[in-house]
Design an enzyme around this catalytic site. Sequence first.
Site, PDB file in Angstrom:
ATOM      1  N   LYS A  22      20.993  92.729 -82.434  1.00  0.00           N
ATOM      2  CA  LYS A  22      21.106  91.618 -83.246  1.00  0.00           C
ATOM      3  C   LYS A  22      19.464  91.603 -83.870  1.00  0.00           C
ATOM      4  O   LYS A  22      19.466  91.643 -85.047  1.00  0.00           O
ATOM      5  CB  LYS A  22      21.667  90.362 -83.075  1.00  0.00           C
ATOM      6  CG  LYS A  22      21.230  89.190 -83.904  1.00  0.00           C
ATOM      7  CD  LYS A  22      21.635  87.809 -83.592  1.00  0.00           C
ATOM      8  CE  LYS A  22      20.888  86.932 -82.460  1.00  0.00           C
ATOM      9  NZ  LYS A  22      19.666  86.154 -83.151  1.00  0.00           N
ATOM     10  N   CYS A 116      18.668  78.946 -85.225  1.00  0.00           N
ATOM     11  CA  CYS A 116      19.311  77.977 -84.242  1.00  0.00           C
ATOM     12  C   CYS A 116      18.230  76.761 -83.956  1.00  0.00           C
ATOM     13  O   CYS A 116      16.868  77.060 -84.049  1.00  0.00           O
ATOM     14  CB  CYS A 116      19.334  78.630 -83.054  1.00  0.00           C
ATOM     15  SG  CYS A 116      20.913  79.657 -83.020  1.00  0.00           S
ATOM     16  N   ARG A 121       9.677  75.645 -84.383  1.00  0.00           N
ATOM     17  CA  ARG A 121       9.587  77.017 -84.962  1.00  0.00           C
ATOM     18  C   ARG A 121       8.852  77.191 -86.144  1.00  0.00           C
ATOM     19  O   ARG A 121       9.385  77.320 -87.264  1.00  0.00           O
ATOM     20  CB  ARG A 121      11.031  77.540 -85.006  1.00  0.00           C
ATOM     21  CG  ARG A 121      11.835  77.609 -83.775  1.00  0.00           C
ATOM     22  CD  ARG A 121      13.091  78.316 -83.950  1.00  0.00           C
ATOM     23  NE  ARG A 121      13.381  79.505 -83.835  1.00  0.00           N
ATOM     24  CZ  ARG A 121      14.244  80.639 -83.757  1.00  0.00           C
ATOM     25  NH1 ARG A 121      15.412  80.220 -84.130  1.00  0.00           N
ATOM     26  NH2 ARG A 121      14.210  81.490 -83.799  1.00  0.00           N
ATOM     27  N   ASP A 304      15.962  83.533 -74.296  1.00  0.00           N
ATOM     28  CA  ASP A 304      17.282  83.982 -74.853  1.00  0.00           C
ATOM     29  C   ASP A 304      18.508  83.932 -73.655  1.00  0.00           C
ATOM     30  O   ASP A 304      19.486  83.670 -73.745  1.00  0.00           O
ATOM     31  CB  ASP A 304      17.339  85.178 -75.621  1.00  0.00           C
ATOM     32  CG  ASP A 304      16.665  85.207 -76.877  1.00  0.00           C
ATOM     33  OD1 ASP A 304      16.674  84.155 -77.858  1.00  0.00           O
ATOM     34  OD2 ASP A 304      15.725  85.958 -76.988  1.00  0.00           O
TER      35      ASP A 304
HETATM   36  N1  EPU Z   1       5.517  80.317 -83.334  1.00  0.00           N
HETATM   37  C1  EPU Z   1       4.202  79.765 -83.708  1.00  0.00           C
HETATM   38  N2  EPU Z   1       4.083  80.066 -85.029  1.00  0.00           N
HETATM   39  C2  EPU Z   1       4.561  80.778 -85.730  1.00  0.00           C
HETATM   40  C3  EPU Z   1       5.812  81.797 -85.154  1.00  0.00           C
HETATM   41  C4  EPU Z   1       6.027  81.535 -83.867  1.00  0.00           C
HETATM   42  O1  EPU Z   1       4.029  78.575 -83.228  1.00  0.00           O
HETATM   43  O2  EPU Z   1       4.338  81.333 -86.896  1.00  0.00           O
HETATM   44  C5  EPU Z   1       6.003  79.930 -81.815  1.00  0.00           C
HETATM   45  C6  EPU Z   1       7.340  79.431 -81.879  1.00  0.00           C
HETATM   46  O3  EPU Z   1       7.457  78.259 -82.322  1.00  0.00           O
HETATM   47  C7  EPU Z   1       7.800  79.885 -80.341  1.00  0.00           C
HETATM   48  C8  EPU Z   1       6.948  81.025 -80.012  1.00  0.00           C
HETATM   49  O4  EPU Z   1       5.906  81.021 -81.053  1.00  0.00           O
HETATM   50  O5  EPU Z   1       7.469  78.717 -79.663  1.00  0.00           O
HETATM   51  C9  EPU Z   1       7.786  82.235 -80.133  1.00  0.00           C
HETATM   52  O6  EPU Z   1       8.493  82.655 -81.210  1.00  0.00           O
HETATM   53  P1  EPU Z   1       8.787  83.869 -81.853  1.00  0.00           P
HETATM   54  O7  EPU Z   1       8.141  83.905 -83.196  1.00  0.00           O
HETATM   55  O8  EPU Z   1       8.398  84.849 -81.061  1.00  0.00           O
HETATM   56  O9  EPU Z   1      10.352  83.719 -82.187  1.00  0.00           O
HETATM   57  P2  EPU Z   1      11.013  84.172 -83.206  1.00  0.00           P
HETATM   58  O10 EPU Z   1      10.503  85.580 -83.834  1.00  0.00           O
HETATM   59  O11 EPU Z   1      11.446  83.405 -84.149  1.00  0.00           O
HETATM   60  C10 EPU Z   1      12.836  85.878 -82.008  1.00  0.00           C
HETATM   61  C11 EPU Z   1      14.098  86.109 -81.690  1.00  0.00           C
HETATM   62  C12 EPU Z   1      14.584  84.794 -80.981  1.00  0.00           C
HETATM   63  C13 EPU Z   1      13.857  84.772 -79.741  1.00  0.00           C
HETATM   64  C14 EPU Z   1      12.427  84.924 -79.809  1.00  0.00           C
HETATM   65  C15 EPU Z   1      11.873  85.192 -78.649  1.00  0.00           C
HETATM   66  C16 EPU Z   1      14.942  86.886 -83.843  1.00  0.00           C
HETATM   67  C17 EPU Z   1      15.677  86.727 -84.959  1.00  0.00           C
HETATM   68  N3  EPU Z   1      14.898  85.844 -83.066  1.00  0.00           N
HETATM   69  O12 EPU Z   1      12.537  84.507 -82.549  1.00  0.00           O
HETATM   70  O13 EPU Z   1      16.206  85.168 -80.968  1.00  0.00           O
HETATM   71  O14 EPU Z   1      14.352  83.836 -78.965  1.00  0.00           O
HETATM   72  O15 EPU Z   1      12.135  86.056 -80.749  1.00  0.00           O
HETATM   73  O16 EPU Z   1      11.921  86.120 -77.762  1.00  0.00           O
HETATM   74  O17 EPU Z   1      14.446  87.883 -83.515  1.00  0.00           O
HETATM   75  C18 EPU Z   1      18.318  84.314 -80.474  1.00  0.00           C
HETATM   76  O18 EPU Z   1      18.555  85.703 -80.571  1.00  0.00           O
HETATM   77  O19 EPU Z   1      19.323  83.656 -79.866  1.00  0.00           O
HETATM   78  C19 EPU Z   1      16.948  83.815 -80.641  1.00  0.00           C
HETATM   79  C20 EPU Z   1      16.614  82.715 -80.923  1.00  0.00           C
END
Ligand code: EPU
Length: 430
Positions: A22, A116, A121, A304
């Site tokens: 996904k 979610c 975030r 996750d």
């Molecule tokens: N963060 C910041 N600023 C930003 C971006 C992120 O502070 O601009 C922080 C977030 O708040 C968090 C950390 O960095 O504390 C990590 O966030 P990341 O950006 O890595 O997460 P994401 O890209 O939003 C993806 C997956 C998530 C998964 C995370 C970590 C997708 C669509 N989502 O999220 O998947 O938990 O990476 O591996 O790829 C899930 O599938 O259930 C899910 C939530």
Amino acid sequence: MDILRIEGGRPLHGSLRVPGSKNASLAILSSVVLAQDPVVLHNVPNVRDTRVMSDLLELFGARVEWNGDSISIDCSEIHPAKLDPEVARQIRTSFYLLGPLLARLGHAAIPAPGGCRIGARPVDFHLNGLGRLGAVIDLDMGEYVGRTDGLKGADLYLDFPSAGATQHLMATATMAEGVTVIHNGAIEPEVVVLAEFLNELGARIEGAGTGIITVTGVSRLHGGSFRIPSDRLQAGTYMLAGAITRGEVTVNGILPESQSALTSKLKESGAKVVEGNDWIRVSSDRRLDAINVKTMPYPGFPTDMQQPMAAVLTLADGVSVVEETIYESRIGHVPELNRMGAKIRLEGRSAVITGVEHLKGANLEASDLRAGAALSLAALAAEGESYIRNVHFIDRGYQDFESQLRSLGAVIERIPASESPILEHSEVRP
Ligand code: EPU
């Protein structure tokens, strides 16, 4: 809304194959607008998030055609569009369209993202990075409105190796003039997959899978075809189903090295794990031992899998501590598991889990995608029946969830909203 009914207490046995990832699909779908010729993606999971994303692409003028698990996408004639904030908020990756649309069109507007509810975030890394690449972005009435006179390569540094920011900036930089270097980028497999996809379309990305990614800009990306690798998070969930039900589950068609944190922790807890080239078998015939788990960016233990692993540890022998370091409130599963007889206490970002011998079926409510997976695992192991509401969260990321579990011997059914019994949330069923 639909409800899942699960009759627990049966060891799951058998083998299955999981669909495509996904999160890799979402990253690819948000960057596909960079391609000026048609793209065909294979092995795309048919889950709610990928369907929402493909609907969003159509609003920007992409021609999208699903054919089984393949999608053809033609972005040759994309145009700006005004997105309904409610629709865009359904998935976080809607926001990752901003940079690629700026690269293609010079201007774009995307509502603030959703996804979610597991923490604040923020999107500051994305905004800072896009700014350094030459975009001017303003927040206007809950919408990020961006424009650029031409993106230029830059040196970028992420304060945390965010998967999403790495993917968004890497994709945007493919069409920025000159060289972009992303320092402290995420090294998740889904980042590597996105780089492979973009390189297939003519991008010049090096170093994906390391903390320093170099992108040399090109003037256009062409079309191509690409196969999405399987979903390591769905795979991990079914592996845990084998462990929690004291059964034996083999997941085929996966990359065992991308599961190494999970398999190490399962082995530490006393589960039996056997690996082949592209499969993993998890079994257990006894109560697992308590262990400590701390989530970390890849290759650390994946956030996750934190909630599903916590469900498994509710039945372990001893006290486990599960520490969530990535998201501040990925804890929606805790009160629900306690409703089943688990003993979990929250201490800051840690869940202190005193293992119990049995869980009891209950009426439960999923608060997010992985909480839904965790409750399902607990329900599969619990005595009696459980009903899980808010199945739409599970549908975000698990394809054919009930039939996959049924193929392993689970007794699980989906009760459509129209036939759903009225359930008292807190009632613990015998
Ligand atoms: N963060 C910041 N600023 C930003 C971006 C992120 O502070 O601009 C922080 C977030 O708040 C968090 C950390 O960095 O504390 C990590 O966030 P990341 O950006 O890595 O997460 P994401 O890209 O939003 C993806 C997956 C998530 C998964 C995370 C970590 C997708 C669509 N989502 O999220 O998947 O938990 O990476 O591996 O790829 C899930 O599938 O259930 C899910 C939530």
